[in-house]
Design an enzyme around this catalytic site. Structure first.
Site, PDB file in Angstrom:
ATOM      1  N   CYS A 152       0.823  -1.212   0.000  1.00  0.00           N
ATOM      2  CA  CYS A 152       0.000   0.000   0.000  1.00  0.00           C
ATOM      3  C   CYS A 152       0.859   1.265   0.000  1.00  0.00           C
ATOM      4  O   CYS A 152       0.662   2.162  -0.838  1.00  0.00           O
ATOM      5  CB  CYS A 152      -0.948  -0.011   1.199  1.00  0.00           C
ATOM      6  SG  CYS A 152      -0.175  -0.448   2.783  1.00  0.00           S
ATOM      7  N   TYR A 153       1.820   1.362   0.901  1.00  0.00           N
ATOM      8  CA  TYR A 153       2.683   2.548   0.927  1.00  0.00           C
ATOM      9  C   TYR A 153       3.466   2.711  -0.379  1.00  0.00           C
ATOM     10  O   TYR A 153       3.546   3.823  -0.928  1.00  0.00           O
ATOM     11  CB  TYR A 153       3.657   2.486   2.100  1.00  0.00           C
ATOM     12  CG  TYR A 153       3.063   2.765   3.461  1.00  0.00           C
ATOM     13  CD1 TYR A 153       2.425   3.979   3.734  1.00  0.00           C
ATOM     14  CD2 TYR A 153       3.162   1.836   4.486  1.00  0.00           C
ATOM     15  CE1 TYR A 153       1.902   4.240   4.997  1.00  0.00           C
ATOM     16  CE2 TYR A 153       2.641   2.094   5.749  1.00  0.00           C
ATOM     17  CZ  TYR A 153       2.010   3.294   6.004  1.00  0.00           C
ATOM     18  OH  TYR A 153       1.499   3.556   7.251  1.00  0.00           O
TER      19      TYR A 153
END
Length: 358
Positions: A152-153
């Site tokens: 996600c990051y």
């Protein structure tokens, strides 16, 4: 059109239920098989009441490789290390794999074993895997058999940096200094569906905390993504990335603030137009007009990622603001987007729903 037969390994976590939600409404996909180590035999709509009337009598099953090979694609929404245990057999049987964990993200085995504390059991297949960031690797995804779905990051970081890094490649002139700061925040669902003390409501509500300050496993993934963008044109400039994630008291959402120091070339460039042009054909990436800034509510429950670009007339600093729903574009939605591309569908199929507000 014949529907894609889908299996989901690990259907009781947050990314698993998000896959069920998305694929149960997908016009060209049919969930044939769904596994759980702990809930085998239980109906899905009994475990997740939000899916009542949506998934019929679909139930969780024990994992059986013979059932997996009856499907066209297998999504692994499992802990790190599970997908690689089954990958060789599935690929030999002609089944495509989309792994939402880390098994097929990092190409550097030393880095993988350092950060995930696991030996990689199928390095030959790792070399065949494609990093599933559609806005960057769309052409490779079309012919891929194994997708390492991005973290996600890293999704926010790489998409937030891709336009300016790519422009450096085109002009062969550095637009930013090598040092990059990524100040990132995530909702609690990013930690997974687990009962750890530090994740319960009374520990996280009314609080804001950093974690992974000395080092986070998504850093080498971000570095790998940036290096690959640079090396497309055989550039040699090294970038030093300072990445610090934070936990904020909300369920969904991710906000990454990226700080850059522009060179003279960068300051002379119209970054707003650069970002707008770069993503003009990317349905799920929205570059906001100058002076507008994104918030996590603006992407909640959707596969959209929104970007704002801020520069200053009296400063060489530029700030890139990136938001997404960490469970959708940051995980399961992006996985479905990859499936669409792999099977020759419209990239947006089953993903065009609007964000939830309020």
């Amino acid at each position: 059109m014949k529907k894609i037969k889908v299996a989901i390994v690990g259907g009781t976590g947050y990314t698993g239920v998000e896959l069920i939600r998305l694929l149960s409404q997908h016009p060209y996909a049919d969930i044939q098989y769904l596994t759980s180590r702990t809930e085998a035999g239980k109906r899905v709509d009994e475990f997740f009441p939000s899916l009542r009337g949506v998934v019929g009598d679909l139930a969780f099953s024990d994992l059986d490789e013979q059932k997996l090979v009856e499907c066209d694609v297998v999504f692994f929404a499992t802990p790190h290390g599970v997908a690689m245990q089954h990958a060789k057999y599935l690929i030999e049987k002609g089944v495509k794999i989309i792994d939402l964990a880390s098994d097929f993200r990092l190409q550097n085995l030393v880095e993988f074993e350092k950060w995930y504390r696991l030996p990689h059991t199928c390095p030959n297949l790792l070399q065949q895997a494609v990093y599933g960031l559609p806005e960057i690797n769309r052409e490779q995804i079309k012919t891929a058999n194994i997708i390492g779905n991005p973290g996600c990051y890293p999704t926010t970081a790489i998409l937030g940096l891709a336009p300016i890094i790519s422009q450096q490649n085109l002009t062969n002139q550095p637009m930013i200094d090598p040092y990059i700061v990524i100040d990132a925040k995530s909702g609690i669902s990013g930690a997974g569906r687990q009962g750890k003390l530090n994740l319960i409501f009374s520990e996280t509500a009314d609080s804001f905390s950093a974690y992974g300050v000395a080092g986070h496993r998504h850093l080498p993934e971000i570095e790998q993504g940036i290096d690959k963008l640079i090396n497309k044109n055989n550039q040699v400039q090294q970038h030093y990335i300072r990445f610090v994630p934070h936990l904020v008291p909300m369920i969904r959402g991710m906000f990454s603030t990226i700080h850059l120091r522009l060179t003279d070339v960068g300051q002379a460039s119209d970054l707003q137009q650069l970002y707008t042009d770069f993503y003009q054909n990317a349905y799920f990436v929205d570059v906001l007009p100058s002076g507008q800034y994104p918030d996590t509510r603006g992407v909640r429950g959707s596969n959209h990622l929104r970007i704002a670009v801020q520069t200053f007339t009296d400063s060489p600093i530029a700030t890139i603001l990136v938001v997404q729903d960490n469970l959708v574009k940051g995980a399961s939605g992006q996985a479905v987007q990859n499936m669409n591309i792999m099977f020759g569908l419209d990239e947006t199929a089953g993903l065009t729903f609007v964000p939830i507000s309020p």
